[in-house]
Scaffold this motif. Structure first.
Motif, PDB file in Angstrom:
ATOM      1  N   ASP A 220       0.752  -1.284   0.031  1.00  0.00           N
ATOM      2  CA  ASP A 220      -0.190  -0.272   0.048  1.00  0.00           C
ATOM      3  C   ASP A 220       0.919   1.508   0.054  1.00  0.00           C
ATOM      4  O   ASP A 220       2.066   1.094   0.491  1.00  0.00           O
ATOM      5  CB  ASP A 220      -0.899   0.042   1.263  1.00  0.00           C
ATOM      6  CG  ASP A 220      -0.517   0.367   2.692  1.00  0.00           C
ATOM      7  OD1 ASP A 220      -0.282   1.186   3.455  1.00  0.00           O
ATOM      8  OD2 ASP A 220       0.433  -0.356   2.699  1.00  0.00           O
ATOM      9  N   TYR A 226       0.465  -3.345   3.721  1.00  0.00           N
ATOM     10  CA  TYR A 226      -0.556  -3.870   2.973  1.00  0.00           C
ATOM     11  C   TYR A 226      -0.411  -4.830   1.903  1.00  0.00           C
ATOM     12  O   TYR A 226       0.075  -3.766   1.363  1.00  0.00           O
ATOM     13  CB  TYR A 226      -1.423  -3.578   3.447  1.00  0.00           C
ATOM     14  CG  TYR A 226      -2.482  -3.235   3.952  1.00  0.00           C
ATOM     15  CD1 TYR A 226      -3.183  -3.921   5.647  1.00  0.00           C
ATOM     16  CD2 TYR A 226      -2.185  -1.975   5.503  1.00  0.00           C
ATOM     17  CE1 TYR A 226      -3.561  -3.942   6.566  1.00  0.00           C
ATOM     18  CE2 TYR A 226      -2.540  -1.942   7.036  1.00  0.00           C
ATOM     19  CZ  TYR A 226      -3.431  -2.619   7.384  1.00  0.00           C
ATOM     20  OH  TYR A 226      -3.374  -2.507   8.837  1.00  0.00           O
ATOM     21  N   GLN A 228      -1.225  -5.340  -1.629  1.00  0.00           N
ATOM     22  CA  GLN A 228      -1.829  -5.160  -2.472  1.00  0.00           C
ATOM     23  C   GLN A 228      -2.228  -6.308  -4.141  1.00  0.00           C
ATOM     24  O   GLN A 228      -2.679  -6.932  -4.075  1.00  0.00           O
ATOM     25  CB  GLN A 228      -2.050  -3.879  -3.427  1.00  0.00           C
ATOM     26  CG  GLN A 228      -2.115  -2.487  -2.684  1.00  0.00           C
ATOM     27  CD  GLN A 228      -1.580  -1.373  -3.293  1.00  0.00           C
ATOM     28  OE1 GLN A 228      -1.156  -1.330  -4.317  1.00  0.00           O
ATOM     29  NE2 GLN A 228      -2.577  -0.363  -2.475  1.00  0.00           N
ATOM     30  N   ASN A 234      -3.406 -10.513  -9.461  1.00  0.00           N
ATOM     31  CA  ASN A 234      -3.602 -10.568  -8.589  1.00  0.00           C
ATOM     32  C   ASN A 234      -2.879 -11.835  -7.389  1.00  0.00           C
ATOM     33  O   ASN A 234      -2.658 -12.628  -8.423  1.00  0.00           O
ATOM     34  CB  ASN A 234      -5.790 -10.453  -8.709  1.00  0.00           C
ATOM     35  CG  ASN A 234      -6.226  -9.780  -9.288  1.00  0.00           C
ATOM     36  OD1 ASN A 234      -6.948  -9.384  -9.745  1.00  0.00           O
ATOM     37  ND2 ASN A 234      -5.779  -7.956  -8.380  1.00  0.00           N
ATOM     38  N   THR A 245      -7.124 -13.169   0.183  1.00  0.00           N
ATOM     39  CA  THR A 245      -7.036 -12.544  -0.999  1.00  0.00           C
ATOM     40  C   THR A 245      -7.565 -10.627  -0.523  1.00  0.00           C
ATOM     41  O   THR A 245      -8.342 -10.799  -0.049  1.00  0.00           O
ATOM     42  CB  THR A 245      -7.546 -13.297  -2.153  1.00  0.00           C
ATOM     43  OG1 THR A 245      -6.664 -12.517  -3.286  1.00  0.00           O
ATOM     44  CG2 THR A 245      -8.697 -12.538  -2.455  1.00  0.00           C
ATOM     45  N   PRO A 246      -6.493 -10.169  -1.199  1.00  0.00           N
ATOM     46  CA  PRO A 246      -6.868  -9.023   0.078  1.00  0.00           C
ATOM     47  C   PRO A 246      -7.848  -8.249  -1.060  1.00  0.00           C
ATOM     48  O   PRO A 246      -8.423  -8.221  -2.039  1.00  0.00           O
ATOM     49  CB  PRO A 246      -5.676  -7.774  -1.182  1.00  0.00           C
ATOM     50  CG  PRO A 246      -3.868  -9.307  -1.529  1.00  0.00           C
ATOM     51  CD  PRO A 246      -5.190 -10.341  -2.351  1.00  0.00           C
ATOM     52  N   LYS A 247      -8.338  -7.777  -0.096  1.00  0.00           N
ATOM     53  CA  LYS A 247      -9.940  -7.024  -0.792  1.00  0.00           C
ATOM     54  C   LYS A 247      -9.383  -5.955  -1.785  1.00  0.00           C
ATOM     55  O   LYS A 247      -8.715  -4.965  -1.325  1.00  0.00           O
ATOM     56  CB  LYS A 247     -10.690  -7.170   0.766  1.00  0.00           C
ATOM     57  CG  LYS A 247     -11.751  -6.236   0.789  1.00  0.00           C
ATOM     58  CD  LYS A 247     -12.803  -5.276   1.981  1.00  0.00           C
ATOM     59  CE  LYS A 247     -14.455  -4.725   1.900  1.00  0.00           C
ATOM     60  NZ  LYS A 247     -14.902  -4.093   2.613  1.00  0.00           N
ATOM     61  N   ASP A 249     -10.472  -2.291  -2.560  1.00  0.00           N
ATOM     62  CA  ASP A 249     -10.512  -0.802  -1.967  1.00  0.00           C
ATOM     63  C   ASP A 249     -10.672  -0.217  -2.972  1.00  0.00           C
ATOM     64  O   ASP A 249     -10.494   1.520  -2.086  1.00  0.00           O
ATOM     65  CB  ASP A 249      -9.553  -1.230  -0.520  1.00  0.00           C
ATOM     66  CG  ASP A 249      -7.560  -0.657  -1.349  1.00  0.00           C
ATOM     67  OD1 ASP A 249      -7.518  -0.878  -2.327  1.00  0.00           O
ATOM     68  OD2 ASP A 249      -6.759  -1.078   0.105  1.00  0.00           O
ATOM     69  N   GLU A 274     -11.799 -12.262   1.543  1.00  0.00           N
ATOM     70  CA  GLU A 274     -11.066 -11.144   0.806  1.00  0.00           C
ATOM     71  C   GLU A 274     -11.033 -10.457   2.099  1.00  0.00           C
ATOM     72  O   GLU A 274     -12.571  -9.758   2.474  1.00  0.00           O
ATOM     73  CB  GLU A 274     -12.323 -10.904  -0.182  1.00  0.00           C
ATOM     74  CG  GLU A 274     -12.761 -11.467  -1.494  1.00  0.00           C
ATOM     75  CD  GLU A 274     -13.392 -11.124  -2.284  1.00  0.00           C
ATOM     76  OE1 GLU A 274     -13.227  -9.954  -3.060  1.00  0.00           O
ATOM     77  OE2 GLU A 274     -14.402 -11.648  -2.188  1.00  0.00           O
ATOM     78  N   PRO A 276      -7.896  -7.298   3.989  1.00  0.00           N
ATOM     79  CA  PRO A 276      -6.466  -6.657   4.149  1.00  0.00           C
ATOM     80  C   PRO A 276      -5.536  -7.982   4.310  1.00  0.00           C
ATOM     81  O   PRO A 276      -5.600  -8.741   5.969  1.00  0.00           O
ATOM     82  CB  PRO A 276      -6.492  -5.165   5.098  1.00  0.00           C
ATOM     83  CG  PRO A 276      -8.344  -4.714   4.765  1.00  0.00           C
ATOM     84  CD  PRO A 276      -8.872  -6.346   5.277  1.00  0.00           C
ATOM     85  N   ILE A 277      -4.214  -7.310   4.142  1.00  0.00           N
ATOM     86  CA  ILE A 277      -3.648  -8.315   4.689  1.00  0.00           C
ATOM     87  C   ILE A 277      -2.081  -7.846   4.769  1.00  0.00           C
ATOM     88  O   ILE A 277      -1.637  -6.943   3.886  1.00  0.00           O
ATOM     89  CB  ILE A 277      -2.856  -9.612   3.097  1.00  0.00           C
ATOM     90  CG1 ILE A 277      -4.936 -10.433   2.972  1.00  0.00           C
ATOM     91  CG2 ILE A 277      -1.942 -10.830   3.723  1.00  0.00           C
ATOM     92  CD1 ILE A 277      -4.416 -10.829   1.978  1.00  0.00           C
ATOM     93  N   THR A 278      -1.827  -7.941   5.497  1.00  0.00           N
ATOM     94  CA  THR A 278      -0.406  -7.571   5.820  1.00  0.00           C
ATOM     95  C   THR A 278       0.863  -8.387   5.114  1.00  0.00           C
ATOM     96  O   THR A 278       0.695  -9.613   5.631  1.00  0.00           O
ATOM     97  CB  THR A 278      -0.074  -7.251   7.918  1.00  0.00           C
ATOM     98  OG1 THR A 278       0.248  -8.387   7.971  1.00  0.00           O
ATOM     99  CG2 THR A 278      -1.026  -6.302   7.586  1.00  0.00           C
TER     100      THR A 278
END
Length: 355
Positions: A220, A226, A228, A234, A245-247, A249, A274, A276-278
Protein backbone atom coordinates in the motif's frame (compact mmCIF):
# COMPACT_ATOMS: atom_id res chain seq x y z
CA UNK A 1 -28.64 -4.64 -30.99
CA UNK A 2 -27.41 -5.79 -34.40
CA UNK A 3 -24.22 -4.31 -35.82
CA UNK A 4 -23.01 -4.34 -39.41
CA UNK A 5 -19.27 -4.84 -39.07
CA UNK A 6 -17.51 -4.13 -42.35
CA UNK A 7 -14.78 -6.65 -43.17
CA UNK A 8 -11.75 -6.25 -45.40
CA UNK A 9 -9.55 -9.35 -45.53
CA UNK A 10 -5.87 -9.68 -46.36
CA UNK A 11 -5.06 -11.34 -49.67
CA UNK A 12 -2.78 -13.89 -47.99
CA UNK A 13 -2.40 -14.78 -44.31
CA UNK A 14 0.97 -14.76 -42.54
CA UNK A 15 -0.02 -17.64 -40.25
CA UNK A 16 1.94 -20.24 -42.23
CA UNK A 17 5.20 -18.52 -41.20
CA UNK A 18 4.50 -18.98 -37.47
CA UNK A 19 6.17 -21.79 -35.52
CA UNK A 20 3.47 -22.63 -32.95
CA UNK A 21 6.04 -24.48 -30.83
CA UNK A 22 8.20 -21.37 -30.51
CA UNK A 23 6.01 -18.26 -30.28
CA UNK A 24 7.91 -15.02 -29.53
CA UNK A 25 6.26 -13.23 -26.60
CA UNK A 26 4.29 -10.14 -27.62
CA UNK A 27 5.93 -9.57 -31.00
CA UNK A 28 3.79 -11.66 -33.36
CA UNK A 29 0.41 -10.33 -34.47
CA UNK A 30 -2.38 -11.74 -36.58
CA UNK A 31 -3.52 -10.49 -39.98
CA UNK A 32 -6.41 -8.25 -38.95
CA UNK A 33 -7.66 -5.77 -36.36
CA UNK A 34 -11.08 -4.53 -35.30
CA UNK A 35 -11.37 -0.75 -35.27
CA UNK A 36 -14.03 1.85 -34.50
CA UNK A 37 -13.74 5.65 -34.31
CA UNK A 38 -15.48 8.05 -31.93
CA UNK A 39 -16.28 11.57 -33.16
CA UNK A 40 -19.11 14.10 -32.81
CA UNK A 41 -20.36 12.36 -29.68
CA UNK A 42 -20.90 8.89 -31.17
CA UNK A 43 -19.14 5.76 -32.36
CA UNK A 44 -18.85 5.33 -36.11
CA UNK A 45 -19.05 2.24 -38.33
CA UNK A 46 -17.14 -0.72 -36.84
CA UNK A 47 -14.84 -2.56 -39.20
CA UNK A 48 -12.29 -5.34 -39.43
CA UNK A 49 -9.37 -4.58 -41.70
CA UNK A 50 -5.76 -5.65 -42.27
CA UNK A 51 -3.47 -4.88 -39.33
CA UNK A 52 -1.37 -1.87 -40.27
CA UNK A 53 0.26 1.25 -38.88
CA UNK A 54 -2.13 3.95 -37.67
CA UNK A 55 -1.47 7.57 -38.65
CA UNK A 56 -1.10 9.61 -35.45
CA UNK A 57 -0.85 13.38 -35.09
CA UNK A 58 2.02 14.51 -32.82
CA UNK A 59 -0.55 16.36 -30.72
CA UNK A 60 -2.77 13.31 -30.20
CA UNK A 61 -4.02 13.80 -26.65
CA UNK A 62 -3.20 10.27 -25.49
CA UNK A 63 0.49 11.04 -26.01
CA UNK A 64 0.35 14.11 -23.77
CA UNK A 65 -2.40 13.53 -21.22
CA UNK A 66 -2.56 9.76 -20.98
CA UNK A 67 -6.15 9.00 -21.92
CA UNK A 68 -5.44 5.38 -22.83
CA UNK A 69 -6.97 2.18 -21.45
CA UNK A 70 -6.89 -1.48 -22.42
CA UNK A 71 -8.15 -4.97 -21.68
CA UNK A 72 -6.52 -8.39 -21.95
CA UNK A 73 -8.19 -11.70 -22.66
CA UNK A 74 -7.63 -14.97 -24.50
CA UNK A 75 -9.30 -17.16 -27.10
CA UNK A 76 -8.84 -20.93 -27.05
CA UNK A 77 -10.31 -23.80 -29.06
CA UNK A 78 -12.39 -26.61 -27.60
CA UNK A 79 -12.02 -30.31 -28.33
CA UNK A 80 -14.09 -29.87 -31.51
CA UNK A 81 -11.93 -27.02 -32.78
CA UNK A 82 -14.53 -24.33 -31.98
CA UNK A 83 -13.02 -21.02 -30.78
CA UNK A 84 -13.95 -20.04 -27.21
CA UNK A 85 -13.91 -16.73 -25.34
CA UNK A 86 -13.60 -16.61 -21.55
CA UNK A 87 -16.01 -14.20 -19.79
CA UNK A 88 -15.75 -11.54 -22.50
CA UNK A 89 -18.78 -9.74 -21.07
CA UNK A 90 -16.79 -9.05 -17.89
CA UNK A 91 -13.96 -7.52 -19.92
CA UNK A 92 -16.48 -5.32 -21.72
CA UNK A 93 -17.89 -4.08 -18.42
CA UNK A 94 -14.43 -3.46 -16.95
CA UNK A 95 -13.37 -1.57 -20.08
CA UNK A 96 -16.20 0.86 -19.51
CA UNK A 97 -15.37 1.12 -15.81
CA UNK A 98 -11.87 2.18 -16.85
CA UNK A 99 -13.29 4.56 -19.45
CA UNK A 100 -15.46 6.26 -16.82
CA UNK A 101 -12.48 6.73 -14.51
CA UNK A 102 -10.35 8.20 -17.30
CA UNK A 103 -13.04 10.55 -18.63
CA UNK A 104 -13.54 8.59 -21.85
CA UNK A 105 -16.74 7.51 -23.62
CA UNK A 106 -18.21 4.09 -23.01
CA UNK A 107 -18.00 1.55 -25.81
CA UNK A 108 -21.15 -0.52 -26.44
CA UNK A 109 -20.62 -3.75 -24.52
CA UNK A 110 -22.53 -5.92 -27.00
CA UNK A 111 -20.42 -4.51 -29.85
CA UNK A 112 -17.28 -5.21 -27.79
CA UNK A 113 -18.24 -8.88 -27.56
CA UNK A 114 -19.45 -9.11 -31.16
CA UNK A 115 -16.26 -7.49 -32.43
CA UNK A 116 -14.19 -10.02 -30.49
CA UNK A 117 -16.24 -12.92 -31.85
CA UNK A 118 -15.93 -11.82 -35.45
CA UNK A 119 -12.22 -11.06 -35.19
CA UNK A 120 -11.54 -14.44 -33.52
CA UNK A 121 -13.64 -16.22 -36.15
CA UNK A 122 -11.54 -14.62 -38.86
CA UNK A 123 -8.24 -15.39 -37.08
CA UNK A 124 -9.17 -18.92 -35.95
CA UNK A 125 -6.09 -20.46 -37.60
CA UNK A 126 -3.87 -18.30 -35.37
CA UNK A 127 -5.09 -19.93 -32.12
CA UNK A 128 -2.28 -22.18 -30.82
CA UNK A 129 -3.46 -25.74 -30.09
CA UNK A 130 -0.86 -26.49 -27.39
CA UNK A 131 -1.88 -26.83 -23.73
CA UNK A 132 -1.49 -23.50 -21.92
CA UNK A 133 -1.25 -21.51 -25.16
CA UNK A 134 -3.93 -19.21 -26.56
CA UNK A 135 -4.67 -16.29 -28.83
CA UNK A 136 -4.14 -13.19 -26.68
CA UNK A 137 -6.64 -10.42 -27.43
CA UNK A 138 -5.90 -6.78 -26.69
CA UNK A 139 -8.86 -4.36 -26.87
CA UNK A 140 -7.72 -0.79 -26.22
CA UNK A 141 -8.96 2.78 -26.52
CA UNK A 142 -7.04 6.02 -26.73
CA UNK A 143 -7.60 9.72 -27.35
CA UNK A 144 -6.46 10.66 -30.84
CA UNK A 145 -7.74 14.24 -31.05
CA UNK A 146 -4.86 16.62 -31.93
CA UNK A 147 -5.10 19.20 -29.14
CA UNK A 148 -2.72 20.61 -26.54
CA UNK A 149 -4.86 21.37 -23.51
CA UNK A 150 -6.07 19.76 -20.31
CA UNK A 151 -9.56 18.41 -20.99
CA UNK A 152 -11.25 15.23 -22.14
CA UNK A 153 -10.68 14.52 -25.82
CA UNK A 154 -13.47 14.62 -28.37
CA UNK A 155 -12.05 11.90 -30.63
CA UNK A 156 -11.04 8.34 -29.75
CA UNK A 157 -10.08 5.09 -31.40
CA UNK A 158 -11.17 1.68 -30.15
CA UNK A 159 -9.09 -1.20 -31.52
CA UNK A 160 -8.81 -4.94 -30.91
CA UNK A 161 -5.66 -6.71 -32.04
CA UNK A 162 -4.58 -10.29 -31.48
CA UNK A 163 -1.31 -12.07 -30.76
CA UNK A 164 -0.69 -15.82 -30.37
CA UNK A 165 0.92 -16.59 -27.03
CA UNK A 166 2.55 -19.56 -25.30
CA UNK A 167 2.66 -20.16 -21.52
CA UNK A 168 3.85 -17.05 -19.68
CA UNK A 169 5.72 -18.45 -16.65
CA UNK A 170 7.23 -21.90 -16.87
CA UNK A 171 8.81 -21.93 -13.39
CA UNK A 172 7.96 -20.88 -9.87
CA UNK A 173 8.46 -17.16 -9.36
CA UNK A 174 10.23 -15.03 -6.78
CA UNK A 175 8.77 -11.70 -5.66
CA UNK A 176 10.39 -8.54 -4.33
CA UNK A 177 8.26 -6.58 -1.83
CA UNK A 178 8.63 -2.94 -2.91
CA UNK A 179 8.83 -0.38 -0.07
CA UNK A 180 9.80 2.74 -2.02
CA UNK A 181 7.73 2.85 -5.19
CA UNK A 182 3.95 2.33 -5.24
CA UNK A 183 1.57 0.92 -7.82
CA UNK A 184 -1.63 2.67 -6.77
CA UNK A 185 -3.49 4.28 -3.91
CA UNK A 186 -7.13 4.70 -2.98
CA UNK A 187 -8.65 7.44 -5.09
CA UNK A 188 -6.13 6.93 -7.89
CA UNK A 189 -6.45 4.82 -11.02
CA UNK A 190 -5.46 1.43 -9.59
CA UNK A 191 -8.88 -0.09 -10.28
CA UNK A 192 -8.73 0.99 -13.92
CA UNK A 193 -6.66 -0.66 -16.63
CA UNK A 194 -5.05 2.65 -17.50
CA UNK A 195 -1.84 2.58 -19.53
CA UNK A 196 -0.13 4.93 -17.07
CA UNK A 197 -0.45 2.41 -14.23
CA UNK A 198 1.82 0.04 -16.11
CA UNK A 199 4.29 2.74 -17.15
CA UNK A 200 4.81 3.61 -13.48
CA UNK A 201 5.55 -0.05 -12.71
CA UNK A 202 8.30 -0.51 -15.30
CA UNK A 203 11.28 0.93 -13.39
CA UNK A 204 10.53 -0.84 -10.07
CA UNK A 205 10.05 -4.10 -11.95
CA UNK A 206 13.40 -3.74 -13.71
CA UNK A 207 15.05 -3.04 -10.34
CA UNK A 208 13.47 -6.18 -8.87
CA UNK A 209 14.69 -8.25 -11.82
CA UNK A 210 18.22 -6.87 -11.38
CA UNK A 211 18.10 -8.27 -7.83
CA UNK A 212 17.21 -11.73 -9.12
CA UNK A 213 13.43 -11.55 -8.69
CA UNK A 214 10.72 -12.12 -11.29
CA UNK A 215 8.07 -9.61 -10.23
CA UNK A 216 7.25 -6.89 -7.71
CA UNK A 217 4.96 -7.50 -4.76
CA UNK A 218 3.13 -4.18 -4.46
CA UNK A 219 2.34 -2.81 -1.01
CA UNK A 220 0.00 0.00 0.00
CA UNK A 221 0.99 3.61 -0.64
CA UNK A 222 0.79 4.86 2.96
CA UNK A 223 2.34 2.30 5.30
CA UNK A 224 4.01 -0.08 2.82
CA UNK A 225 2.42 -2.77 4.93
CA UNK A 226 -0.69 -4.11 3.20
CA UNK A 227 -0.36 -6.36 0.15
CA UNK A 228 -2.07 -5.16 -3.03
CA UNK A 229 -0.99 -7.08 -6.15
CA UNK A 230 1.96 -8.91 -7.64
CA UNK A 231 3.33 -7.57 -10.92
CA UNK A 232 0.27 -7.36 -13.16
CA UNK A 233 -1.59 -10.04 -11.19
CA UNK A 234 -3.89 -10.43 -8.23
CA UNK A 235 -2.58 -12.67 -5.44
CA UNK A 236 -3.88 -15.52 -3.25
CA UNK A 237 -2.38 -17.12 -0.11
CA UNK A 238 -3.33 -20.46 1.45
CA UNK A 239 -2.80 -20.35 5.21
CA UNK A 240 -3.81 -23.22 7.46
CA UNK A 241 -6.10 -24.72 4.81
CA UNK A 242 -7.94 -21.49 3.95
CA UNK A 243 -7.43 -18.97 1.18
CA UNK A 244 -7.14 -15.23 1.58
CA UNK A 245 -6.80 -12.54 -1.08
CA UNK A 246 -6.57 -8.75 -0.70
CA UNK A 247 -9.94 -7.04 -0.56
CA UNK A 248 -10.63 -4.62 -3.38
CA UNK A 249 -10.37 -1.15 -1.89
CA UNK A 250 -10.17 1.19 -4.88
CA UNK A 251 -6.49 0.53 -5.51
CA UNK A 252 -6.71 -3.11 -6.62
CA UNK A 253 -7.76 -4.25 -10.08
CA UNK A 254 -10.96 -6.26 -10.33
CA UNK A 255 -9.29 -9.18 -12.10
CA UNK A 256 -11.47 -11.44 -14.26
CA UNK A 257 -9.23 -14.39 -13.40
CA UNK A 258 -9.31 -13.32 -9.73
CA UNK A 259 -13.11 -13.45 -9.53
CA UNK A 260 -13.12 -16.76 -11.43
CA UNK A 261 -10.56 -18.34 -9.09
CA UNK A 262 -12.58 -17.24 -6.06
CA UNK A 263 -15.67 -18.93 -7.51
CA UNK A 264 -13.69 -22.03 -8.47
CA UNK A 265 -12.01 -22.41 -5.07
CA UNK A 266 -15.35 -22.13 -3.30
CA UNK A 267 -16.82 -24.62 -5.77
CA UNK A 268 -14.03 -27.02 -4.76
CA UNK A 269 -14.93 -26.61 -1.08
CA UNK A 270 -12.30 -24.10 0.07
CA UNK A 271 -13.03 -21.13 2.28
CA UNK A 272 -11.97 -17.89 0.57
CA UNK A 273 -11.84 -14.58 2.43
CA UNK A 274 -11.28 -11.18 0.86
CA UNK A 275 -9.66 -8.89 3.44
CA UNK A 276 -6.63 -6.67 4.09
CA UNK A 277 -3.43 -8.75 4.34
CA UNK A 278 -0.15 -7.49 5.79
CA UNK A 279 3.29 -8.61 4.71
CA UNK A 280 4.05 -9.25 8.41
CA UNK A 281 1.17 -11.73 8.55
CA UNK A 282 2.61 -13.64 5.61
CA UNK A 283 6.08 -13.68 7.18
CA UNK A 284 4.65 -14.99 10.46
CA UNK A 285 2.71 -17.73 8.65
CA UNK A 286 5.89 -18.73 6.82
CA UNK A 287 7.82 -18.89 10.10
CA UNK A 288 5.22 -20.97 11.94
CA UNK A 289 4.61 -23.35 9.03
CA UNK A 290 1.00 -22.45 8.24
CA UNK A 291 1.74 -20.75 4.91
CA UNK A 292 1.02 -23.60 2.50
CA UNK A 293 1.11 -21.95 -0.94
CA UNK A 294 0.56 -18.73 -2.85
CA UNK A 295 -0.07 -17.84 -6.46
CA UNK A 296 -0.75 -14.90 -8.71
CA UNK A 297 -3.72 -14.81 -11.09
CA UNK A 298 -4.13 -12.92 -14.34
CA UNK A 299 -5.13 -13.23 -17.97
CA UNK A 300 -1.60 -13.36 -19.35
CA UNK A 301 -0.17 -15.75 -16.76
CA UNK A 302 -3.21 -17.79 -15.77
CA UNK A 303 -1.81 -19.05 -12.45
CA UNK A 304 1.77 -18.18 -11.44
CA UNK A 305 3.11 -20.23 -8.52
CA UNK A 306 5.09 -18.26 -5.92
CA UNK A 307 8.18 -19.70 -4.27
CA UNK A 308 9.48 -16.86 -2.11
CA UNK A 309 9.25 -13.15 -1.29
CA UNK A 310 12.24 -10.94 -0.70
CA UNK A 311 12.01 -7.84 1.48
CA UNK A 312 14.61 -5.67 3.18
CA UNK A 313 17.45 -8.18 2.81
CA UNK A 314 15.41 -11.10 4.13
CA UNK A 315 13.54 -13.92 2.44
CA UNK A 316 10.04 -15.16 3.19
CA UNK A 317 9.76 -18.75 1.98
CA UNK A 318 6.33 -19.54 0.60
CA UNK A 319 6.40 -23.11 -0.72
CA UNK A 320 8.06 -25.45 -3.17
CA UNK A 321 4.75 -26.88 -4.33
CA UNK A 322 1.31 -25.48 -5.16
CA UNK A 323 -1.08 -28.43 -5.36
CA UNK A 324 -4.27 -26.38 -5.19
CA UNK A 325 -2.94 -23.71 -7.51
CA UNK A 326 -1.98 -26.40 -10.01
CA UNK A 327 -5.41 -28.00 -9.73
CA UNK A 328 -7.13 -24.64 -10.23
CA UNK A 329 -4.96 -23.88 -13.25
CA UNK A 330 -5.67 -27.29 -14.79
CA UNK A 331 -9.40 -26.86 -14.16
CA UNK A 332 -9.46 -23.40 -15.73
CA UNK A 333 -7.58 -24.65 -18.79
CA UNK A 334 -9.90 -27.64 -19.09
CA UNK A 335 -12.98 -25.39 -18.94
CA UNK A 336 -11.47 -23.03 -21.51
CA UNK A 337 -10.80 -25.89 -23.92
CA UNK A 338 -14.10 -27.71 -23.35
CA UNK A 339 -12.45 -30.81 -21.87
CA UNK A 340 -14.70 -30.62 -18.82
CA UNK A 341 -18.12 -29.16 -18.15
CA UNK A 342 -18.38 -25.41 -17.60
CA UNK A 343 -20.59 -25.24 -14.50
CA UNK A 344 -20.41 -21.43 -14.36
CA UNK A 345 -21.42 -20.65 -17.98
CA UNK A 346 -18.22 -18.65 -18.41
CA UNK A 347 -17.40 -19.66 -21.97
CA UNK A 348 -18.69 -17.96 -25.12
CA UNK A 349 -18.49 -20.06 -28.27
CA UNK A 350 -17.60 -18.47 -31.58
CA UNK A 351 -19.89 -20.71 -33.56
CA UNK A 352 -19.54 -19.47 -37.11
CA UNK A 353 -16.58 -18.37 -39.16
CA UNK A 354 -16.91 -15.31 -41.37
CA UNK A 355 -17.54 -15.98 -45.04
Amino acid sequence: MSYNIQVQKVSKSKVDSLDFNNIPLGTTFTDHMFICDYANGKWGTPRIEPLELIPTHPAAMALHYGQAIFEGMKATVDTNGVPMLFRADKNAARMNFSADRMGMPNFPEDLFVEGLKQLVALEKSWIPPQEGSALYLRPFMYADEPFIGMRAANNYKFIIMASPAGPFFTKRIKLYAETKFIRAMIGGTGEAKAAGNYAAAIRPTEIAKSKGYDQVLWLDAVEHKYIQEVGTMNIFFKIDGKFITPKRDGAILDGITRMSVIDLLRHKGFEVTERPITIDEIEEASNNGTLEEAFGTGTAVGIAYIQEIGMNNKTIHVSNESPVGLDVNNTLNAIKTGKIEDPFNWMIKVEKALA
